[in-house]
Motif scaffolding. Sequence first.
Motif, PDB file in Angstrom:
ATOM      1  N   GLY A 200     -10.170  41.955  56.995  1.00 48.05           N
ATOM      2  CA  GLY A 200      -9.198  42.973  56.589  1.00 48.05           C
ATOM      3  C   GLY A 200      -9.628  43.746  55.361  1.00 48.05           C
ATOM      4  O   GLY A 200      -8.927  44.654  54.920  1.00 48.05           O
ATOM      5  N   ALA A 201     -10.787  43.411  54.802  1.00 51.98           N
ATOM      6  CA  ALA A 201     -11.274  44.136  53.638  1.00 51.98           C
ATOM      7  C   ALA A 201     -11.673  45.558  54.022  1.00 51.98           C
ATOM      8  O   ALA A 201     -12.371  45.772  55.013  1.00 51.98           O
ATOM      9  N   ASN A 202     -11.202  46.544  53.256  1.00 52.90           N
ATOM     10  CA  ASN A 202     -11.528  47.942  53.523  1.00 52.90           C
ATOM     11  C   ASN A 202     -12.786  48.347  52.762  1.00 52.90           C
ATOM     12  O   ASN A 202     -12.822  49.374  52.082  1.00 52.90           O
ATOM     13  N   THR A 203     -13.803  47.535  52.869  1.00 52.20           N
ATOM     14  CA  THR A 203     -15.045  47.756  52.135  1.00 52.20           C
ATOM     15  C   THR A 203     -16.168  48.065  53.113  1.00 52.20           C
ATOM     16  O   THR A 203     -16.256  47.461  54.172  1.00 52.20           O
ATOM     17  N   ARG A 204     -17.031  49.025  52.735  1.00 44.74           N
ATOM     18  CA  ARG A 204     -18.185  49.326  53.555  1.00 44.74           C
ATOM     19  C   ARG A 204     -19.409  49.503  52.652  1.00 44.74           C
ATOM     20  O   ARG A 204     -19.282  49.789  51.453  1.00 44.74           O
ATOM     21  N   ASN A 205     -20.570  49.331  53.259  1.00 42.59           N
ATOM     22  CA  ASN A 205     -21.822  49.516  52.532  1.00 42.59           C
ATOM     23  C   ASN A 205     -22.770  50.362  53.377  1.00 42.59           C
ATOM     24  O   ASN A 205     -22.947  50.103  54.571  1.00 42.59           O
ATOM     25  N   ASP A 206     -23.352  51.364  52.755  1.00 40.09           N
ATOM     26  CA  ASP A 206     -24.360  52.206  53.393  1.00 40.09           C
ATOM     27  C   ASP A 206     -25.611  52.162  52.528  1.00 40.09           C
ATOM     28  O   ASP A 206     -25.553  52.472  51.333  1.00 40.09           O
ATOM     29  N   THR A 207     -26.716  51.763  53.141  1.00 35.72           N
ATOM     30  CA  THR A 207     -27.957  51.578  52.395  1.00 35.72           C
ATOM     31  C   THR A 207     -29.089  52.323  53.074  1.00 35.72           C
ATOM     32  O   THR A 207     -29.291  52.208  54.284  1.00 35.72           O
ATOM     33  N   PHE A 208     -29.836  53.090  52.271  1.00 35.28           N
ATOM     34  CA  PHE A 208     -31.077  53.724  52.740  1.00 35.28           C
ATOM     35  C   PHE A 208     -32.247  53.014  52.084  1.00 35.28           C
ATOM     36  O   PHE A 208     -32.258  52.794  50.868  1.00 35.28           O
ATOM     37  N   LEU A 209     -33.235  52.625  52.895  1.00 36.18           N
ATOM     38  CA  LEU A 209     -34.391  51.911  52.388  1.00 36.18           C
ATOM     39  C   LEU A 209     -35.660  52.670  52.742  1.00 36.18           C
ATOM     40  O   LEU A 209     -35.818  53.127  53.879  1.00 36.18           O
ATOM     41  N   LEU A 210     -36.565  52.766  51.796  1.00 35.92           N
ATOM     42  CA  LEU A 210     -37.913  53.279  52.045  1.00 35.92           C
ATOM     43  C   LEU A 210     -38.884  52.176  51.641  1.00 35.92           C
ATOM     44  O   LEU A 210     -39.019  51.857  50.455  1.00 35.92           O
ATOM     45  N   LEU A 211     -39.510  51.558  52.644  1.00 34.93           N
ATOM     46  CA  LEU A 211     -40.438  50.464  52.403  1.00 34.93           C
ATOM     47  C   LEU A 211     -41.860  51.001  52.503  1.00 34.93           C
ATOM     48  O   LEU A 211     -42.248  51.559  53.527  1.00 34.93           O
ATOM     49  N   ASN A 212     -42.622  50.835  51.433  1.00 35.45           N
ATOM     50  CA  ASN A 212     -43.979  51.361  51.354  1.00 35.45           C
ATOM     51  C   ASN A 212     -44.949  50.180  51.385  1.00 35.45           C
ATOM     52  O   ASN A 212     -45.022  49.402  50.431  1.00 35.45           O
ATOM     53  N   ARG A 213     -45.702  50.057  52.484  1.00 38.93           N
ATOM     54  CA  ARG A 213     -46.538  48.885  52.677  1.00 38.93           C
ATOM     55  C   ARG A 213     -48.015  49.267  52.784  1.00 38.93           C
ATOM     56  O   ARG A 213     -48.379  50.166  53.547  1.00 38.93           O
ATOM     57  N   ALA A 214     -48.857  48.594  51.996  1.00 39.79           N
ATOM     58  CA  ALA A 214     -50.304  48.745  52.066  1.00 39.79           C
ATOM     59  C   ALA A 214     -50.885  47.495  52.719  1.00 39.79           C
ATOM     60  O   ALA A 214     -50.570  46.366  52.300  1.00 39.79           O
TER      61      ALA A 214
ATOM     62  N   SER B  56     -28.147  52.559  47.653  1.00 37.80           N
ATOM     63  CA  SER B  56     -27.026  51.860  48.281  1.00 37.80           C
ATOM     64  C   SER B  56     -25.704  52.365  47.731  1.00 37.80           C
ATOM     65  O   SER B  56     -25.598  52.685  46.536  1.00 37.80           O
ATOM     66  N   ARG B  57     -24.716  52.442  48.606  1.00 37.00           N
ATOM     67  CA  ARG B  57     -23.363  52.805  48.188  1.00 37.00           C
ATOM     68  C   ARG B  57     -22.377  51.796  48.765  1.00 37.00           C
ATOM     69  O   ARG B  57     -22.334  51.574  49.976  1.00 37.00           O
ATOM     70  N   THR B  58     -21.600  51.175  47.909  1.00 34.53           N
ATOM     71  CA  THR B  58     -20.521  50.276  48.309  1.00 34.53           C
ATOM     72  C   THR B  58     -19.206  50.936  47.946  1.00 34.53           C
ATOM     73  O   THR B  58     -19.030  51.391  46.811  1.00 34.53           O
ATOM     74  N   SER B  59     -18.292  51.016  48.908  1.00 40.32           N
ATOM     75  CA  SER B  59     -17.044  51.721  48.658  1.00 40.32           C
ATOM     76  C   SER B  59     -15.884  50.996  49.306  1.00 40.32           C
ATOM     77  O   SER B  59     -16.053  50.198  50.235  1.00 40.32           O
TER      78      SER B  59
ATOM     79  N   PHE C  13     -12.714  52.460  45.373  1.00 31.49           N
ATOM     80  CA  PHE C  13     -13.795  52.651  44.425  1.00 31.49           C
ATOM     81  C   PHE C  13     -15.059  53.044  45.176  1.00 31.49           C
ATOM     82  O   PHE C  13     -15.147  52.918  46.398  1.00 31.49           O
ATOM     83  N   LYS C  14     -16.047  53.481  44.419  1.00 26.67           N
ATOM     84  CA  LYS C  14     -17.350  53.829  44.975  1.00 26.67           C
ATOM     85  C   LYS C  14     -18.408  53.478  43.949  1.00 26.67           C
ATOM     86  O   LYS C  14     -18.356  53.960  42.810  1.00 26.67           O
ATOM     87  N   GLU C  15     -19.341  52.622  44.340  1.00 28.69           N
ATOM     88  CA  GLU C  15     -20.417  52.195  43.445  1.00 28.69           C
ATOM     89  C   GLU C  15     -21.758  52.521  44.085  1.00 28.69           C
ATOM     90  O   GLU C  15     -22.021  52.149  45.230  1.00 28.69           O
ATOM     91  N   ASP C  16     -22.628  53.237  43.350  1.00 26.50           N
ATOM     92  CA  ASP C  16     -23.943  53.623  43.843  1.00 26.50           C
ATOM     93  C   ASP C  16     -25.037  52.872  43.099  1.00 26.50           C
ATOM     94  O   ASP C  16     -24.906  52.575  41.903  1.00 26.50           O
ATOM     95  N   ALA C  17     -26.106  52.593  43.816  1.00 26.28           N
ATOM     96  CA  ALA C  17     -27.278  51.949  43.222  1.00 26.28           C
ATOM     97  C   ALA C  17     -28.528  52.640  43.750  1.00 26.28           C
ATOM     98  O   ALA C  17     -28.622  52.962  44.937  1.00 26.28           O
ATOM     99  N   PHE C  18     -29.498  52.867  42.862  1.00 25.84           N
ATOM    100  CA  PHE C  18     -30.760  53.476  43.267  1.00 25.84           C
ATOM    101  C   PHE C  18     -31.868  52.970  42.357  1.00 25.84           C
ATOM    102  O   PHE C  18     -31.821  53.169  41.145  1.00 25.84           O
ATOM    103  N   SER C  19     -32.847  52.282  42.949  1.00 29.33           N
ATOM    104  CA  SER C  19     -33.968  51.769  42.172  1.00 29.33           C
ATOM    105  C   SER C  19     -34.973  51.140  43.137  1.00 29.33           C
ATOM    106  O   SER C  19     -34.756  51.133  44.359  1.00 29.33           O
TER     107      SER C  19
END
Length: 299
Positions: free
Chosen positions: A68-82, A106-109, A116-122
């Motif tokens: 019943g939690a009205n929480t969602r997460n959307d995440t974009f990932l760029l993985l760079n592999r050598a 990432s965005r959690t809202s 609320f809306k919390e963003d993360a980028f690193s």
Amino acid sequence: MKRFFVFLVLGALLLSGGKVLASTDFHYLPGAEGIKAPVLPPEGFYGKWYAGWKSAGTTKNDSGGNTGANTRNDTFLLLNRAIWSTGIQVLGADLVTSITLPIIQSRTSSSGENGFKEDAFSIGDIELNPFLLGWHGEWWDLLIGLSVYIPSGYYDSNNPMNNTGHGYWAIMPDVGLTVYFDKEKTWSASVLARYEFPTQQWGTNMTPGQYFHVDWALAKQFNEYFEFGVVGTCSWQTTRASTVGGVEDNLYRTFAIGPEVIFNIPSWGASISLRSEWAFETRNAMEGNLTMLSFTKTF
């Protein structure tokens, strides 16, 4: 007030429904690999880039019902592999090493009156493969390897919604097998199994649980340019996270399935793959979709 509500919701997720965020604290992204994942490349240098979009908006409890939690997460990932296929033979196997640097947005809202809306980028935690060993037979390919996760990503135990790292080291043995059903190797089935062993997390006095991940695929290569298959993943938490007060009660699990298509470009020494997997039968985590586009190039 909104900041207080963010931590209130986070606390509820950690302590109820039950412990949804804490019980999915692992490094490996289930579904990151697909068709013929255990097959190592010939000698040479390779670059592989993964662009992934993970969207989850339904939180499942220990019995598989909605919390019943009205929480969602959307995440974009760029993985760079050598990747370096060394040309060295060890016990009859090809020796390959690789390193992966993830970049995460990432965005959690949460919706509602106190939404609320919390963003993360690193950057995220670096994955180092000190060795991958690949054996090749007429009807099969076998992989044995080791992954080490280095806690290089941003981590703050007091503000977990902004984290792109996990705050702990981990090691992960890898075993994979691909089998072929015809002499031309146009039909294949593959399984890549990984087991993650975490260390204690910084600032929490908690050691996350251990996790067992399996990526699988069944595919048909139609010609030198085109391959199509069904891919899936299974992921289980096998041990409970330990904390100062004891252990967490609930264990995570999820399954996912979907299609994958691969386009090879021999003149470029490159390939492009696209797959999308939908999760089901999830326990103690957010359930949704992972779509992954990857590009591999020989140098």
